[in-house]
Design a protein around this motif. Sequence first.
Motif, PDB file in Angstrom:
ATOM      1  N   TRP A 198       6.204   2.130  -2.100  1.00 20.13           N
ATOM      2  CA  TRP A 198       5.863   1.284  -0.956  1.00 20.13           C
ATOM      3  C   TRP A 198       6.001  -0.163  -1.404  1.00 20.13           C
ATOM      4  O   TRP A 198       5.363  -0.591  -2.377  1.00 20.13           O
ATOM      5  N   ASP A 199       6.833  -0.941  -0.713  1.00 19.14           N
ATOM      6  CA  ASP A 199       7.049  -2.332  -1.111  1.00 19.14           C
ATOM      7  C   ASP A 199       6.195  -3.306  -0.306  1.00 19.14           C
ATOM      8  O   ASP A 199       6.395  -4.517  -0.372  1.00 19.14           O
ATOM      9  N   LEU A 232      -4.178   1.880  -1.292  1.00 16.89           N
ATOM     10  CA  LEU A 232      -3.428   2.869  -0.528  1.00 16.89           C
ATOM     11  C   LEU A 232      -3.926   4.270  -0.823  1.00 16.89           C
ATOM     12  O   LEU A 232      -4.482   4.531  -1.898  1.00 16.89           O
ATOM     13  N   VAL A 233      -3.725   5.165   0.130  1.00 22.49           N
ATOM     14  CA  VAL A 233      -4.002   6.587  -0.069  1.00 22.49           C
ATOM     15  C   VAL A 233      -2.752   7.360   0.334  1.00 22.49           C
ATOM     16  O   VAL A 233      -2.242   7.201   1.448  1.00 22.49           O
ATOM     17  N   GLU A 238      -2.353   4.773   9.367  1.00 19.31           N
ATOM     18  CA  GLU A 238      -1.088   5.258   8.819  1.00 19.31           C
ATOM     19  C   GLU A 238      -0.089   4.117   8.705  1.00 19.31           C
ATOM     20  O   GLU A 238       0.209   3.427   9.678  1.00 19.31           O
ATOM     21  N   LEU A 239       0.474   3.943   7.511  1.00 19.96           N
ATOM     22  CA  LEU A 239       1.462   2.897   7.249  1.00 19.96           C
ATOM     23  C   LEU A 239       2.887   3.443   7.265  1.00 19.96           C
ATOM     24  O   LEU A 239       3.838   2.688   7.484  1.00 19.96           O
ATOM     25  N   VAL A 295       2.146  11.303   4.013  1.00 21.59           N
ATOM     26  CA  VAL A 295       1.755  10.098   4.739  1.00 21.59           C
ATOM     27  C   VAL A 295       1.140   9.086   3.787  1.00 21.59           C
ATOM     28  O   VAL A 295       0.516   9.431   2.770  1.00 21.59           O
ATOM     29  N   LEU A 296       1.321   7.829   4.129  1.00 18.86           N
ATOM     30  CA  LEU A 296       0.738   6.715   3.385  1.00 18.86           C
ATOM     31  C   LEU A 296      -0.276   6.039   4.287  1.00 18.86           C
ATOM     32  O   LEU A 296       0.056   5.633   5.415  1.00 18.86           O
ATOM     33  N   LEU A 297      -1.522   5.908   3.793  1.00 18.45           N
ATOM     34  CA  LEU A 297      -2.623   5.382   4.591  1.00 18.45           C
ATOM     35  C   LEU A 297      -3.203   4.122   3.953  1.00 18.45           C
ATOM     36  O   LEU A 297      -3.197   3.971   2.720  1.00 18.45           O
ATOM     37  N   ASP A 298      -3.698   3.246   4.796  1.00 17.78           N
ATOM     38  CA  ASP A 298      -4.431   2.071   4.317  1.00 17.78           C
ATOM     39  C   ASP A 298      -5.810   2.539   3.860  1.00 17.78           C
ATOM     40  O   ASP A 298      -6.548   3.162   4.633  1.00 17.78           O
ATOM     41  N   ALA A 299      -6.158   2.259   2.613  1.00 14.97           N
ATOM     42  CA  ALA A 299      -7.423   2.749   2.064  1.00 14.97           C
ATOM     43  C   ALA A 299      -8.638   2.112   2.733  1.00 14.97           C
ATOM     44  O   ALA A 299      -9.750   2.642   2.625  1.00 14.97           O
TER      45      ALA A 299
END
Length: 357
Positions: A211-212, A141-142, A169-170, A160-164
């Motif tokens: 983040w779960d 994650l990023v 964007e998650l 924001v939470l991103l898929d590495a």
Amino acid sequence: MSITAQLRESVTLPGGGALVNGCAFEVSGERLPRALLQNGHELEVHDLHEVFAGERAPAAVFPLPWPGWDRGVHSVSPDTTFAVFSGQRAVRAVGPGGETLWEYRHACWGPEIGHPHMGDEQEVCRGLEHGSCQVSADGRLVWAHVVTEQEGGNWQEFWVLLDARDGRELGRIPLDSAAAGSRHLRHPDGVHMGLCIGMGQDGILLHWARWDGEVLTGWDLGRRTDRILMDAHPAHPGFLTVEHYGSDLELHALDGTTIAEACLDPDDEEDDPPRWDHDCGFVDARTVIASVTCSDGLGRPRHRLLDGRTLEVRGTVEYPGGPVDSYVRPLGDGTWLTYDDTTGTLSRWAEADACAG
């Protein structure tokens, strides 16, 4: 009470002052962190074990995607296969050769509304504002602090939470901030991420999130805190902060509840008035190290060791050979760093009694 420090190792390292003053560290697999240093147009990754063994060459090097952009707080994956850069108008992941892996575009941190960019991604707009990013402990994650332009010309900041893998964007958390800058703190529990947002004279905001795998949950500790997020340790469920003007240190639970507090008694200090400086953290699970200086920031700082659970002051650090005029950087493994600007010497210390034990 005086507590004697023992020198564990030292090395001549020009420019090493950034290791004790700034956001240069990321914890890798073990507690002893690695250092991220910007050198010209490159971001270098240094392993501290190798640095003290005399190795000057970095373990990995990543070219900066925007050579003219010298702000933002960047991050590198745990396996050093990619770096993520917080730019003025994008978050970008790059490989060791500088190749772009993905990019997440956002609005410009520059302060001028509606200013053109002339189609040149290397253009750096006026202003000192910036965001930050952080790769998760597992490299999947990023986390990134960004700004977006809303309808009507308004601006909104988001976490924001991103898929590495691809920058997708998650999830996102809206922020009630107008940042001058920010930085992340990856909690060593491998689950929680902290975000500290500085807003100049408007104070400081602290946020935590997790983040779960499906849901992004975040909580704001409130503008009233006006506290700087400093450190966390695997043995503690919470985190350490210092008040913006140095009036106290506090140990908190993750919900912001104050567990312990350390204040300074002016009657017991040489400085008038004294304050805690903005460099403190966990030497190990039992001990916190912090600096005391005078309110104007002048004079030699004095390093104090405090109980890691109660924040009761145990004593003042005495260094062999005389006082050490340096910021201090605890490493969490029982040691801490100082840097001598005159000689260019980076030193690693431990409590003498701890070394003897």
